[in-house]
Write a protein that holds these residues in place. Structure first.
Motif, PDB file in Angstrom:
ATOM      1  N   ARG A  33      -5.447   3.950   3.695  1.00 63.90           N
ATOM      2  CA  ARG A  33      -5.232   3.473   5.060  1.00 63.90           C
ATOM      3  C   ARG A  33      -5.172   4.691   5.962  1.00 63.90           C
ATOM      4  O   ARG A  33      -4.164   5.410   5.986  1.00 63.90           O
ATOM      5  N   ARG A  77       1.068   4.424  12.386  1.00 59.62           N
ATOM      6  CA  ARG A  77       0.350   3.248  11.870  1.00 59.62           C
ATOM      7  C   ARG A  77       0.437   2.092  12.870  1.00 59.62           C
ATOM      8  O   ARG A  77       1.457   1.895  13.537  1.00 59.62           O
ATOM      9  N   TYR A 108      -4.772   3.161  11.051  1.00 61.69           N
ATOM     10  CA  TYR A 108      -4.994   1.838  10.456  1.00 61.69           C
ATOM     11  C   TYR A 108      -4.033   0.806  11.036  1.00 61.69           C
ATOM     12  O   TYR A 108      -2.853   1.097  11.255  1.00 61.69           O
ATOM     13  N   TYR A 165      -2.003  -2.600  10.633  1.00 57.86           N
ATOM     14  CA  TYR A 165      -1.397  -3.594   9.740  1.00 57.86           C
ATOM     15  C   TYR A 165      -0.968  -4.787  10.586  1.00 57.86           C
ATOM     16  O   TYR A 165      -0.580  -4.632  11.740  1.00 57.86           O
ATOM     17  N   ASP A 168       5.003  -4.164   6.752  1.00 58.97           N
ATOM     18  CA  ASP A 168       4.276  -2.898   6.635  1.00 58.97           C
ATOM     19  C   ASP A 168       4.722  -1.861   7.666  1.00 58.97           C
ATOM     20  O   ASP A 168       4.159  -0.772   7.725  1.00 58.97           O
ATOM     21  N   TYR A 169       5.714  -2.222   8.472  1.00 57.85           N
ATOM     22  CA  TYR A 169       6.196  -1.322   9.510  1.00 57.85           C
ATOM     23  C   TYR A 169       7.668  -0.977   9.283  1.00 57.85           C
ATOM     24  O   TYR A 169       8.237  -1.264   8.248  1.00 57.85           O
ATOM     25  N   ALA A 217      -1.237  -5.998  16.105  1.00 64.09           N
ATOM     26  CA  ALA A 217      -0.605  -4.968  15.279  1.00 64.09           C
ATOM     27  C   ALA A 217       0.717  -4.529  15.896  1.00 64.09           C
ATOM     28  O   ALA A 217       1.719  -4.338  15.182  1.00 64.09           O
TER      29      ALA A 217
END
Length: 250
Positions: free
Chosen positions: A9, A58, A64, A66, A71-72, A171
């Motif tokens: 990623r 991110r 990338y 997500y 994912d954070y 995102a």
């Protein structure tokens, strides 16, 4: 723009100048250009004889995207930042964060204190510990079909900023919905790196900067007069104060 492969990623960054490294970590809905290049930070620090690395967190900028909240979170994003230092073979760096980037920087210092020579925490005071309010209006504002549908003032502000920065709003919404790992006063008190806390006097997001400063054994507060959360980031007082702060390490 260079990237590094973060578990397949990509994380985007810039790397300019030579000298002692300083890693810049931007705020929510921003990116390396909006937070650091356009306000003149990168040029300033390069001219001061420093190697300047600025990451796109991110879900932001050219990194990338997500779309799941799990994912954070600042601890995960701190790992991204530390892996970037690994990628660049940098053992230790000064860290400059703003807003969400301050929270990420704090977790870098907590997770890998030997990697952090100093901290500059912009746009965040005691809110680092207490939180900065309900994320739901921001999430709804980001996901609304049109900005004219957003009636909440905070939600509309973040929606407008996301549109200005041409961000991926889905995102960002996932990032905003991520679980906030608490940072306690006890945790903050273990941060021994020299620290500069820089907050605008009209910032109604950050929380009390002096209260945060008092928790750390080697911290000092830089007051940025007549600036709010959005306008303090490029202020001359902030820039001059950081250069003065960093002089002690040269």
């Amino acid at each position: 723009m260079p990237i590094y492969n973060n578990n397949e990623r990509p994380i985007a960054y810039l790397d300019e100048g030579e000298g002692d490294p300083i890693l810049l970590i931007h705020g929510f809905a921003s990116n390396k250009f909006v937070n650091w290049v356009y306000p003149g930070w990168v040029d300033l620090l390069v001219k001061d004889g420093r190697r300047v690395i600025a990451i796109d967190n991110r879900g932001h900028g050219e990194s990338y995207k997500y779309y799941n909240a799990e994912d954070y979170g600042a601890p995960v994003m701190a790992e991204d930042a530390l892996r970037l230092l690994d990628h660049l073979y940098i053992d230790q760096a000064d860290l400059l964060g703003y807003s969400m980037g301050t929270r990420i920087s704090a977790f870098c210092a907590l997770q890998a204190p030997d990697r952090v020579r100093s901290l500059a925490l912009g746009g965040m005071g005691y809110g680092l510990i207490s939180g900065v309010g309900n994320p739901e209006p921001i999430v709804k504002g980001l996901l609304a079909e049109k900005i004219t549908d957003v009636t909440d003032r905070t939600g509309r502000t973040f929606r407008a900023f996301a549109e200005q920065t041409k961000s991926d709003r889905k995102a960002l919404a996932a990032c905003m919905q991520s679980a906030r790992k608490p940072i306690s006063e006890e945790m903050v008190s273990t941060i021994t790196a020299p620290t500069l806390v820089a907050v605008g006097t009209k910032d109604d997001v950050a929380g009390d900067p002096q209260a945060l400063t008092d928790l750390m054994p080697n911290a000092r507060y830089l007051e940025i007069a007549n600036r709010d959360h959005m306008t303090a980031v490029g202020d001359k007082v902030f820039k001059e104060g950081l250069l003065e702060f960093l002089e002690q390490f040269t």
